[in-house]
Design a protein around this motif. Structure first.
Motif, PDB file in Angstrom:
ATOM      1  N   GLN A 147       1.947  87.667 -20.247  1.00 44.49           N
ATOM      2  CA  GLN A 147       2.632  87.204 -21.447  1.00 44.49           C
ATOM      3  C   GLN A 147       4.052  87.744 -21.398  1.00 44.49           C
ATOM      4  O   GLN A 147       4.276  88.872 -20.966  1.00 44.49           O
ATOM      5  CB  GLN A 147       1.965  87.730 -22.714  1.00 44.49           C
ATOM      6  N   ILE A 148       4.994  86.968 -21.872  1.00 46.87           N
ATOM      7  CA  ILE A 148       6.389  87.389 -21.915  1.00 46.87           C
ATOM      8  C   ILE A 148       6.820  87.507 -23.371  1.00 46.87           C
ATOM      9  O   ILE A 148       6.620  86.593 -24.171  1.00 46.87           O
ATOM     10  CB  ILE A 148       7.315  86.373 -21.199  1.00 46.87           C
ATOM     11  N   PHE A 149       7.419  88.642 -23.695  1.00 48.18           N
ATOM     12  CA  PHE A 149       7.988  88.879 -25.010  1.00 48.18           C
ATOM     13  C   PHE A 149       9.484  89.117 -24.832  1.00 48.18           C
ATOM     14  O   PHE A 149       9.880  89.909 -23.988  1.00 48.18           O
ATOM     15  CB  PHE A 149       7.356  90.099 -25.687  1.00 48.18           C
ATOM     16  N   PHE A 150      10.291  88.426 -25.599  1.00 46.83           N
ATOM     17  CA  PHE A 150      11.732  88.645 -25.585  1.00 46.83           C
ATOM     18  C   PHE A 150      12.082  89.287 -26.912  1.00 46.83           C
ATOM     19  O   PHE A 150      11.888  88.702 -27.966  1.00 46.83           O
ATOM     20  CB  PHE A 150      12.484  87.319 -25.425  1.00 46.83           C
ATOM     21  N   ARG A 151      12.564  90.510 -26.831  1.00 46.24           N
ATOM     22  CA  ARG A 151      12.915  91.218 -28.063  1.00 46.24           C
ATOM     23  C   ARG A 151      14.406  91.064 -28.328  1.00 46.24           C
ATOM     24  O   ARG A 151      15.240  91.540 -27.571  1.00 46.24           O
ATOM     25  CB  ARG A 151      12.577  92.708 -27.952  1.00 46.24           C
ATOM     26  N   GLY A 152      14.717  90.378 -29.388  1.00 46.58           N
ATOM     27  CA  GLY A 152      16.106  90.253 -29.804  1.00 46.58           C
ATOM     28  C   GLY A 152      16.424  91.387 -30.768  1.00 46.58           C
ATOM     29  O   GLY A 152      15.542  91.957 -31.402  1.00 46.58           O
ATOM     30  N   TYR A 153      17.662  91.733 -30.833  1.00 48.02           N
ATOM     31  CA  TYR A 153      18.104  92.700 -31.831  1.00 48.02           C
ATOM     32  C   TYR A 153      19.571  92.444 -32.122  1.00 48.02           C
ATOM     33  O   TYR A 153      20.279  91.830 -31.354  1.00 48.02           O
ATOM     34  CB  TYR A 153      17.896  94.142 -31.367  1.00 48.02           C
ATOM     35  N   SER A 154      19.972  92.924 -33.240  1.00 47.16           N
ATOM     36  CA  SER A 154      21.352  92.750 -33.638  1.00 47.16           C
ATOM     37  C   SER A 154      22.148  93.972 -33.230  1.00 47.16           C
ATOM     38  O   SER A 154      21.821  95.089 -33.620  1.00 47.16           O
ATOM     39  CB  SER A 154      21.416  92.569 -35.158  1.00 47.16           C
ATOM     40  N   HIS A 155      23.206  93.757 -32.439  1.00 45.72           N
ATOM     41  CA  HIS A 155      24.032  94.910 -32.089  1.00 45.72           C
ATOM     42  C   HIS A 155      24.766  95.446 -33.308  1.00 45.72           C
ATOM     43  O   HIS A 155      25.286  96.541 -33.301  1.00 45.72           O
ATOM     44  CB  HIS A 155      24.985  94.585 -30.930  1.00 45.72           C
ATOM     45  N   VAL A 179      17.004  78.868 -25.948  1.00 45.56           N
ATOM     46  CA  VAL A 179      16.613  79.124 -24.560  1.00 45.56           C
ATOM     47  C   VAL A 179      15.133  79.493 -24.485  1.00 45.56           C
ATOM     48  O   VAL A 179      14.402  78.995 -23.623  1.00 45.56           O
ATOM     49  CB  VAL A 179      17.501  80.214 -23.930  1.00 45.56           C
ATOM     50  N   VAL A 180      14.670  80.329 -25.384  1.00 47.29           N
ATOM     51  CA  VAL A 180      13.257  80.732 -25.393  1.00 47.29           C
ATOM     52  C   VAL A 180      12.363  79.518 -25.645  1.00 47.29           C
ATOM     53  O   VAL A 180      11.340  79.346 -24.991  1.00 47.29           O
ATOM     54  CB  VAL A 180      13.021  81.848 -26.437  1.00 47.29           C
ATOM     55  N   ALA A 181      12.768  78.649 -26.568  1.00 48.12           N
ATOM     56  CA  ALA A 181      11.967  77.457 -26.870  1.00 48.12           C
ATOM     57  C   ALA A 181      11.952  76.470 -25.707  1.00 48.12           C
ATOM     58  O   ALA A 181      11.002  75.703 -25.558  1.00 48.12           O
ATOM     59  CB  ALA A 181      12.511  76.770 -28.124  1.00 48.12           C
ATOM     60  N   VAL A 198       7.271  81.924 -24.140  1.00 44.75           N
ATOM     61  CA  VAL A 198       7.899  83.215 -24.385  1.00 44.75           C
ATOM     62  C   VAL A 198       7.829  83.485 -25.889  1.00 44.75           C
ATOM     63  O   VAL A 198       8.200  82.645 -26.698  1.00 44.75           O
ATOM     64  CB  VAL A 198       9.372  83.211 -23.922  1.00 44.75           C
ATOM     65  N   GLN A 199       7.321  84.652 -26.241  1.00 46.69           N
ATOM     66  CA  GLN A 199       7.225  85.059 -27.637  1.00 46.69           C
ATOM     67  C   GLN A 199       8.529  85.764 -28.011  1.00 46.69           C
ATOM     68  O   GLN A 199       8.889  86.758 -27.394  1.00 46.69           O
ATOM     69  CB  GLN A 199       6.056  86.010 -27.852  1.00 46.69           C
ATOM     70  N   LEU A 200       9.225  85.260 -29.012  1.00 45.38           N
ATOM     71  CA  LEU A 200      10.471  85.872 -29.465  1.00 45.38           C
ATOM     72  C   LEU A 200      10.147  86.882 -30.558  1.00 45.38           C
ATOM     73  O   LEU A 200       9.559  86.538 -31.582  1.00 45.38           O
ATOM     74  CB  LEU A 200      11.430  84.806 -29.992  1.00 45.38           C
TER      75      LEU A 200
END
Length: 112
Positions: free
Chosen positions: A42-50, A97-99, A106-108
């Motif tokens: 499984q792929i997880f993409f962790r976004g965060y706000s700088h 991109v993830v979609a 990919v789970q965002l």
């Protein structure tokens, strides 16, 4: 100072930051699609706000980020931050991109 980018074998001396960001994420997504077996991984993409690292978002004069903050930033300050940092545009690129990954879902994890 000039940041150079290479794309499809060509060196480019300038590229809009958001375009470069999307190109880099798209290259990552192509790699994921080509190299990851979704039956085993499984792929997880962790976004965060700088912005979380800039105390100005919470009215601090310098540094500190969101350390010990218990309330979200107010709407007016959020609009100011958006004008400065362009967070929504970056997250829209990430979401697109993830979609668009084809073979691997990919789970965002959007923690912004």
């Amino acid at each position: 100072m000039v940041d150079y980018f290479e794309e499809k074998g060509h060196v480019i001396p300038y590229m809009e930051e958001l375009v470069a960001f999307e190109n880099a994420l798209t290259a990552w997504a192509r790699w994921v699609d080509a190299n990851i077996d979704p039956k085993h991984t499984q792929i997880f993409f962790r976004g965060y706000s700088h912005v979380h690292f800039h105390g100005q978002a919470w009215g601090k004069k310098v540094g500190g980020g969101r350390f010990k903050e218990t309330e979200p930033i107010n709407v007016k300050r959020e609009e100011q931050i958006e004008r400065i940092y362009g967070e929504r545009k970056r997250m829209q690129v990430v979401e697109k991109v993830v979609a668009d990954t084809k073979n691997v879902k990919v789970q965002l994890l959007n923690v912004t």
